[in-house]
Design a protein around this motif. Structure first.
Motif, short mmCIF file in Angstrom:
data_model
loop_
_atom_site.label_atom_id
_atom_site.label_comp_id
_atom_site.label_asym_id
_atom_site.label_seq_id
_atom_site.Cartn_x
_atom_site.Cartn_y
_atom_site.Cartn_z
N VAL A 122 19.67 58.41 82.25
CA VAL A 122 19.68 58.46 81.02
C VAL A 122 18.53 58.57 80.37
O VAL A 122 17.74 57.90 80.62
CB VAL A 122 20.54 57.13 80.47
CG1 VAL A 122 20.66 56.99 78.93
CG2 VAL A 122 21.90 56.94 80.79
N CYS A 123 18.27 59.60 79.49
CA CYS A 123 17.07 59.94 78.99
C CYS A 123 17.15 59.42 77.21
O CYS A 123 18.60 59.85 76.74
CB CYS A 123 16.55 61.27 78.83
SG CYS A 123 16.05 61.87 80.50
N VAL A 124 16.25 58.97 76.65
CA VAL A 124 16.33 58.44 75.50
C VAL A 124 16.06 59.69 74.41
O VAL A 124 16.58 59.29 72.98
CB VAL A 124 15.22 57.50 75.02
CG1 VAL A 124 15.37 56.21 75.64
CG2 VAL A 124 13.91 58.12 74.88
N SER A 125 15.94 60.93 74.54
CA SER A 125 15.84 61.98 73.64
C SER A 125 16.04 63.17 74.35
O SER A 125 15.71 63.35 75.82
CB SER A 125 14.66 62.04 72.94
OG SER A 125 13.46 62.24 74.08
N HIS A 151 20.40 58.18 72.46
CA HIS A 151 19.17 57.78 71.67
C HIS A 151 19.20 56.29 71.56
O HIS A 151 20.23 55.55 71.76
CB HIS A 151 19.63 58.52 70.39
CG HIS A 151 19.24 60.13 70.36
ND1 HIS A 151 20.06 61.09 69.79
CD2 HIS A 151 18.24 60.63 70.85
CE1 HIS A 151 19.52 62.31 69.94
NE2 HIS A 151 18.29 62.07 70.55
N ASN A 152 18.02 55.82 71.24
CA ASN A 152 18.01 54.60 70.66
C ASN A 152 18.92 53.93 69.48
O ASN A 152 19.23 54.98 68.77
CB ASN A 152 16.60 54.43 70.01
CG ASN A 152 15.49 54.24 71.06
OD1 ASN A 152 15.12 52.88 71.47
ND2 ASN A 152 15.27 55.10 72.03
N ILE A 153 19.22 52.70 69.40
CA ILE A 153 20.23 52.43 68.53
C ILE A 153 19.23 52.11 67.12
O ILE A 153 18.49 51.04 67.42
CB ILE A 153 21.04 51.29 68.76
CG1 ILE A 153 22.21 52.11 69.88
CG2 ILE A 153 21.76 50.51 67.61
CD1 ILE A 153 22.95 50.76 70.67
N GLY A 268 8.10 59.59 73.46
CA GLY A 268 9.35 59.66 74.05
C GLY A 268 10.53 59.59 73.42
O GLY A 268 11.83 60.37 73.41
N PHE A 269 10.40 58.92 72.25
CA PHE A 269 11.62 58.93 71.30
C PHE A 269 10.71 58.66 69.94
O PHE A 269 10.89 59.58 69.03
CB PHE A 269 12.55 57.63 71.50
CG PHE A 269 13.80 57.54 70.43
CD1 PHE A 269 14.81 58.48 70.37
CD2 PHE A 269 13.53 56.59 69.51
CE1 PHE A 269 15.75 58.43 69.47
CE2 PHE A 269 14.52 56.59 68.45
CZ PHE A 269 15.55 57.44 68.59
N GLY A 270 10.15 57.40 69.67
CA GLY A 270 9.81 57.16 68.44
C GLY A 270 10.31 56.43 67.41
O GLY A 270 10.75 56.85 66.43
#
Length: 355
Positions: A122-125, A151-153, A268-270
């Motif tokens: 599972v990648c975050v982006s 994605h992040n929540i 990696g996300f931000g």
């Protein structure tokens, strides 16, 4: 079993797992056993490399095991589980700028060879997914594992405005004044976070008598960079360096700062600039790596060239001089952007991976 990383309470890695676990329990009543380190920092690596290796070994093959980030990939050597899920937050190609970062970069390159031992990634982006696949292909590894993006929540209702100004740290309350404009930075001081150039920009800003004060907070990961930042700003009256802060102080800072500034060279996300948008703070940010995916164009004030502190200073100047109408537009578009990363969306996608 879902392993969580507890050392840095405000880390994006920790919060990513915690919010998914909470959402899966609430939405689908899924029973999840958390495996967390709650001791002192000195014992963390013994827990991570010795105790966890033993624990994943004793679990049966039908046990689902979720690791919280790429530094735990090595655990696949010891696990008999037939449903191992690895969460990947970023894949960095650049070398470290100091010994600590160079060692970490070397170890991570070795660690990524274990990624194919997992049944699900599972990648975050999408950016991180593409980076991972590209990295593996460049080292001649065939990618035959399921790779998903969750994605992040970022949920506005997760952020409490329940704070009492009387209980805020004195350093913070004394720094704020009604006639100044405050920029908040939250981060770890890794080289990619670019805090040295950020401080240089505000020092030059102060030298020229321009408006704008900077508040720097966050758990320190790279003390080499942090010490440089402290040395540079020790004579400044426009920069306040706090290090780690309590949740109460952090909420106060988010709700009372005029802008959030993010000069990062790589994400990696931000997470933090999107969180700031959810709080209703206009964001000043770079637009690179995964930030091109998670920040909607027009929802923030852009730093064009973050490696040059003069460009950061220009972005600060632009922010200070926006009209009230422009400020409302940035706030509105920022909240719209943050709503893309709802808890339900993230939980539903991760549930598909679990089952």
């Amino acid at each position: 079993m879902w392993i969580t990383n507890e050392v840095n309470n405000y880390s994006g890695v920790k919060r990513y797992s915690e919010e998914l676990i909470e959402g899966l329990k609430k939405e689908y009543n899924i029973n999840i056993r958390k495996e967390s380190y709650l001791g002192k920092k000195i014992g963390y690596y013994f827990w991570k490399y010795i105790i966890l290796s033993f624990k994943v070994f004793i679990f049966k093959s039908n046990t689902t095991i979720v690791i919280p980030d790429e530094s735990f990939l090595f655990l696949s050597i010891f696990s008999r589980s037939k449903n191992k899920i690895a969460i990947i937050h970023d894949v960095r190609k650049s070398q470290g700028k100091n010994l600590r970062e160079s060692i970490k970069s070397f170890l991570m390159k070795i660690n990524f060879f274990f990624v194919l031992r997992f049944e699900h990634i599972v990648c975050v982006s999408d950016f991180t997914k593409k980076s991972l696949i590209s990295y593996l292909q460049n080292v001649n590894v065939n990618v035959n594992v399921n790779v998903s993006v969750v994605h992040n929540i970022i949920e506005p209702q997760l952020f409490s405005n329940d704070f009492d100004n009387l209980n805020i740290s004195r350093d913070i309350s004394e720094f704020f004044s009604d006639d100044e404009i405050f920029f908040l930075y939250l981060g770890s001081h890794e080289s990619r976070k670019n805090t040295i150039e950020l401080v240089k920009a505000f020092l030059e800003n102060e030298r020229k008598g321009m408006k704008g004060k900077l508040i720097i907070c966050g758990t320190v990961i790279d003390f080499d960079n942090y010490n440089i930042v402290k040395e540079l700003s020790k004579e400044s009256s426009s920069i306040l360096i706090l290090g780690s802060v309590s949740d109460k102080d952090l909420n106060f800072l988010f709700y009372n700062s005029d802008f959030f500034i993010n000069p990062s060279l790589f994400e990696g996300f931000g997470r933090t600039p999107v969180e700031a948008q959810a709080y209703g703070i206009p964001v000043v940010s770079t637009f690179n790596s995964a930030l091109e995916e998670v920040l909607l164009p027009g929802s923030f004030i852009k730093i064009n060239e973050p490696s040059d502190y003069n460009e950061i200073m220009k972005a600060v100047f632009n922010a200070v001089n926006i009209s009230l109408e422009e400020r409302h537009v940035y706030i509105s578009l920022g909240r719209k952007n943050a709503r893309r990363f709802s808890q339900k969306s993230g939980v539903d996608k991760f549930k598909e991976v679990l089952f």
